[in-house]
Design a protein around this motif. Structure first.
Motif, mmCIF file in Angstrom:
data_model
loop_
_atom_site.group_PDB
_atom_site.id
_atom_site.type_symbol
_atom_site.label_atom_id
_atom_site.label_comp_id
_atom_site.label_asym_id
_atom_site.label_seq_id
_atom_site.Cartn_x
_atom_site.Cartn_y
_atom_site.Cartn_z
ATOM 1 N N LYS A 15 35.494 47.963 36.611
ATOM 2 C CA LYS A 15 36.151 46.704 36.233
ATOM 3 C C LYS A 15 36.035 45.630 37.577
ATOM 4 C CE LYS A 15 39.573 48.037 34.846
ATOM 5 N NZ LYS A 15 39.601 49.793 35.148
ATOM 6 N N SER A 16 36.754 45.947 38.858
ATOM 7 C CA SER A 16 37.108 45.034 39.453
ATOM 8 C C SER A 16 35.550 44.754 39.790
ATOM 9 C CB SER A 16 38.308 45.858 40.777
ATOM 10 O OG SER A 16 38.209 46.592 40.694
ATOM 11 N N ARG A 20 34.640 40.794 39.921
ATOM 12 C CA ARG A 20 34.918 39.961 41.619
ATOM 13 C C ARG A 20 33.596 39.022 41.125
ATOM 14 N NH1 ARG A 20 35.198 43.058 44.824
ATOM 15 N NH2 ARG A 20 37.426 43.715 44.161
ATOM 16 N N TYR A 30 39.827 35.137 39.465
ATOM 17 C CA TYR A 30 39.853 36.341 39.217
ATOM 18 C C TYR A 30 40.914 37.222 39.152
ATOM 19 C CZ TYR A 30 39.291 41.481 39.843
ATOM 20 O OH TYR A 30 39.280 43.104 40.155
ATOM 21 N N ASP A 32 43.317 40.619 38.864
ATOM 22 C CA ASP A 32 43.682 41.587 38.789
ATOM 23 C C ASP A 32 45.107 42.342 39.085
ATOM 24 O OD1 ASP A 32 43.474 44.735 39.431
ATOM 25 O OD2 ASP A 32 42.183 44.142 42.167
ATOM 26 N N ASP A 126 41.560 41.824 34.857
ATOM 27 C CA ASP A 126 40.842 43.470 33.940
ATOM 28 C C ASP A 126 42.138 44.074 34.051
ATOM 29 O OD1 ASP A 126 41.106 43.641 36.506
ATOM 30 O OD2 ASP A 126 39.271 44.577 37.026
#
Ligand code: DC
Length: 224
Positions: A15-16, A20, A30, A32, A126
């Motif tokens: 996901k990250s 990103r 983004y 996180d 995310d």
């Protein structure tokens, strides 16, 4: 009205990395959210609180001040005035994050922060509950997953590159433990939102996943 893209899924699904890159392509911020739970986990660890001690977490949660800043587009998590970005990426921090993410007071605090960020700017966010709870009206929701074995392999490679000692079977066990905890907790468990697009990245490269997401983002009204 700002645009928001929600990406949820289990630990190690990529996901990250993907979120990103997608944010970069779109010119969005983004966010996180896992990093915020990790910072809370570090805060509790620093106070000597054990993973099982929900009562202490509830009691101490209000004293943690979490702030999000961006430096050259990179999210920085500030915990009680200290930048903790470099401390939150360990396996231990991940497990502690997952443990404190079960606590209602912790979630309320961080969800407020996440919603405030999405209200101000176009975001790719995310986490585990973004599409189901944090941003139920997100313009695009994606549930990104991969098999346990593939996720463990990826995470193991990452840790090896960072020269963190570990074994593949240990990493796999941690992933299984986190899935169990994240999917079965009472508040905002990890679930695919009804209106989320399912993407399984087990047999796809980062570029292939990114390409699919860009197409989805375009169909949802984003400009690339
Ligand atoms: O995405 P990550 O591995 O950095 O997340 C760390 C932990 O934080 C994860 O195991 C569960 C929790 N988390 C959560 O409960 N809700 C989110 N939106 C993001 C993370």
């Amino acid at each position: 009205m700002s645009i928001s893209i929600a990406i949820d899924g289990p630990a190690g699904a990529g996901k990250s990395t993907i979120a990103r890159k997608l944010a970069e392509k779109l010119g969005y911020i983004y966010v996180d959210t896992g990093a915020m739970y990790r910072a809370m986990g570090c805060y509790f660890s620093g106070l000597g609180v054990k993973k099982e001690d929900a009562e202490a977490m509830r009691r101490l949660c209000g004293q943690a001040d979490i702030e999000i800043r961006y430096e050259q587009g990179v999210q920085q998590v500030i915990l009680n005035g200290e930048n903790v970005n470099d401390q939150i990426r360990t396996e231990e921090a991940g497990l502690m994050a997952s443990a404190c993410a079960k606590i209602k007071e912790v979630r309320e605090k961080l969800v407020n922060l996440q919603r405030a960020l999405a209200a101000k700017a176009d975001v790719v966010m995310d986490g585990r509950d973004i599409g189901t709870y944090v941003l139920p009206d997100a313009d695009l929701k994606i549930y990104l997953t991969a098999s346990v074995q593939v996720r463990a392999q990826r995470r193991y490679r990452e840790l090896m590159e960072k020269k963190e000692p570990c074994s593949l079977s240990e990493v796999e066990q941690d992933i299984i433990a986190r899935d169990e905890q994240d999917m079965n907790r009472q508040i905002s468990p990890l679930r695919q939102a009804k209106d989320a697009v399912l993407l399984d990245s087990s047999d796809l490269t980062v570029e292939q996943v990114l390409e699919k997401m860009c197409r989805l983002a375009e169909s949802a009204g984003a400009r690339i």
